[in-house]
Design an enzyme around this catalytic site. Structure first.
Site, PDB file in Angstrom:
ATOM      1  N   CYS A 118      26.091  68.374 -81.556  1.00 55.91           N
ATOM      2  CA  CYS A 118      25.775  69.539 -80.418  1.00 55.91           C
ATOM      3  C   CYS A 118      26.324  69.390 -79.046  1.00 55.91           C
ATOM      4  CB  CYS A 118      23.994  69.477 -80.273  1.00 55.91           C
ATOM      5  SG  CYS A 118      23.650  70.675 -79.431  1.00 55.91           S
ATOM      6  N   CYS A 142      24.200  70.626 -76.189  1.00 50.75           N
ATOM      7  CA  CYS A 142      23.175  69.585 -75.646  1.00 50.75           C
ATOM      8  C   CYS A 142      23.857  68.520 -74.866  1.00 50.75           C
ATOM      9  CB  CYS A 142      22.424  68.814 -76.985  1.00 50.75           C
ATOM     10  SG  CYS A 142      21.898  70.132 -78.187  1.00 50.75           S
ATOM     11  N   ASP A 143      24.990  67.887 -75.351  1.00 50.67           N
ATOM     12  CA  ASP A 143      25.751  66.901 -75.058  1.00 50.67           C
ATOM     13  C   ASP A 143      26.949  66.883 -73.986  1.00 50.67           C
ATOM     14  OD1 ASP A 143      23.297  65.408 -76.013  1.00 50.67           O
ATOM     15  OD2 ASP A 143      24.361  65.123 -77.883  1.00 50.67           O
TER      16      ASP A 143
END
Length: 316
Positions: A134, A137-138
Site C-alpha cells: 500500500c 499507507c506507507d
C-alpha cells in the site's frame, strides 16, 4: 432456546469493528466472528499515520486493539473463530464456524480483501519492514529512498507515480515486455523523471535482515540473475476480496467483490457488506470504518422497518 443475535459480524478489520461499535450502541446484541487472524490488513502495517485522531501515529496492531476494546465496551461479543459456512436462505440467518453454529436477524460481511503477494519466504519475513502492498499507507516512510514497485497494471503506475512524492527514485519491475496498464497511466509514469522501468524481470528474493536492502532479480527471458539495491518493495499485483465463502449466495462482480444492491445491503435483505470486501478503489482503514458505520445504521433501520425490536432477544 438458542440465542438469536441482532447481528452477526463476519470479519474483524476496521469495517467490522466500527459496525460492532455502532450496532452495540444501538442496543443490538452483537456477535463478531473475528477469525483466527483478527484485525485485518492493519495487523501487517508497522505504523499508521493517516488515521484521524492519532497525530503522532500509531502501530497497526495497536490501533486494532483500540477498535476491539471500544466495541467490547459497548457489549459486543467476540469469538476468534473462522466461518466455514453460511445459510442465508431463511431468517434467522445461520453462520457456522469450526466450533459451532450461531444465528442472527441480520448479518454484516466485513471479511476484507487480501493483497496478492509473490509468495517468497523472504518477502513474508520483511513485511512491514520495507515490504508493503500500500503506497498510500506507507509511502511517507520512504522519503529520499530508492524503492521498487512490482506490477504492470494501472495500480502499479498509480502507486509508482504517488511514491515519487517521497522517494528519490522509483523503479517499476515487470515480468513481461509490455504493460497491461492503460496508455494514459503508462504515459504519466514514462514522463516522470523519477520513474524507470525494469522489464522482463521478476523478483525472486527480498534481501535484508531487519530491513530491506535490495532484491534479487531474474530475467524472465534469459534466466540471468542479478542483485538490485533498494530500500522499499511495493507490491502492486492486485488484491483478492475474501468472498469465496459467499460465491453463489451473494452477488459478486467479476473480480469477486460484493456488489451492494441498496446502500450497504446485498442482494439478500438483511445481509449487509462493508469495507474492502466491496471496495476495489480506496482500500483505506478510514473508508472501511466509514462503511462499517453505514452498514450498522442501515441494518438498524432495516430491522426497525421489519417491526423488530432492536434489543437483545431470544427466539425459539
Amino acid at each position: 432456546m438458542a440465542k438469536i443475535y441482532g447481528v452477526i459480524i463476519i470479519g474483524s478489520g476496521p469495517a467490522g469493528y466500527t459496525a460492532a461499535i455502532y450496532a452495540a450502541r444501538s442496543n443490538l446484541s452483537v456477535l463478531m466472528l473475528q477469525g483466527y487472524a483478527a484485525g485485518g490488513q492493519l495487523m501487517l502495517t508497522s505504523e499508521v499515520e493517516n488515521f484521524p485522531g492519532f497525530e503522532a501515529g500509531i502501530l497497526g496492531p495497536e490501533i486494532m486493539e483500540k477498535f476491539e476494546g471500544q466495541a467490547r465496551r459497548f457489549g459486543a461479543e467476540m469469538l476468534p473463530e473462522d466461518v466455514t459456512a453460511v445459510d442465508f436462505s431463511k431468517r434467522p440467518f445461520t453462520v457456522t464456524t469450526d466450533m459451532g453454529e450461531y444465528q442472527a436477524r441480520s448479518i454484516v460481511i466485513a471479511t476484507g480483501a487480501s493483497a496478492k503477494w509473490l509468495g517468497l519466504p523472504s518477502e513474508k519475513l520483511l513485511q512491514g519492514r520495507g515490504v508493503t502492498a500500500c503506497a498510500t499507507c506507507d509511502g511517507f516512510f520512504f522519503k529520499n529512498r530508492d524503492v521498487i514497485v512490482i506490477g504492470g497494471g494501472d495500480t502499479a503506475m498509480e502507486e509508482a507515480t504517488f511514491l515519487t512524492r517521497y522517494a528519490s527514485h522509483v523503479t517499476i519491475v515487470h515480468r513481461r515486455d509490455s504493460f497491461r496498464a492503460s496508455k494514459i497511466m503508462q504515459d504519466r509514469a514514462t514522463k516522470n523523471p523519477k520513474i524507470s522501468f525494469m522489464m522482463d524481470s521478476e523478483v525472486i528474493e527480498v534481501l535484508g535482515e531487519d530491513a530491506v536492502t535490495g532484491v534479487r532479480i531474474r530475467n524472465t527471458k534469459t534466466g540471468e540473475e542479478s542483485k538490485f539495491d533498494t530500500q522499499g518493495v511495493f507490491l502492486a499485483i492486485g488484491h483478492q476480496p475474501n468472498t469465496a465463502l459467499f460465491k453463489g449466495i451473494i452477488d459478486l462482480d467479476e473480480a469477486g467483490y460484493i456488489i451492494p444492491s441498496e446502500y450497504t445491503m446485498t442482494n439478500i435483505p438483511g445481509v449487509f457488506a462493508a469495507g474492502d470486501v466491496t471496495d476495489h478503489r480506496y482500500r483505506q482503514a478510514i473508508t472501511a470504518a466509514g462503511d462499517g458505520c453505514r452498514a450498522a445504521i442501515d441494518l438498524e433501520r432495516w430491522l426497525a422497518e421489519q417491526g423488530e425490536d432492536v434489543g437483545v432477544e431470544n427466539w425459539n
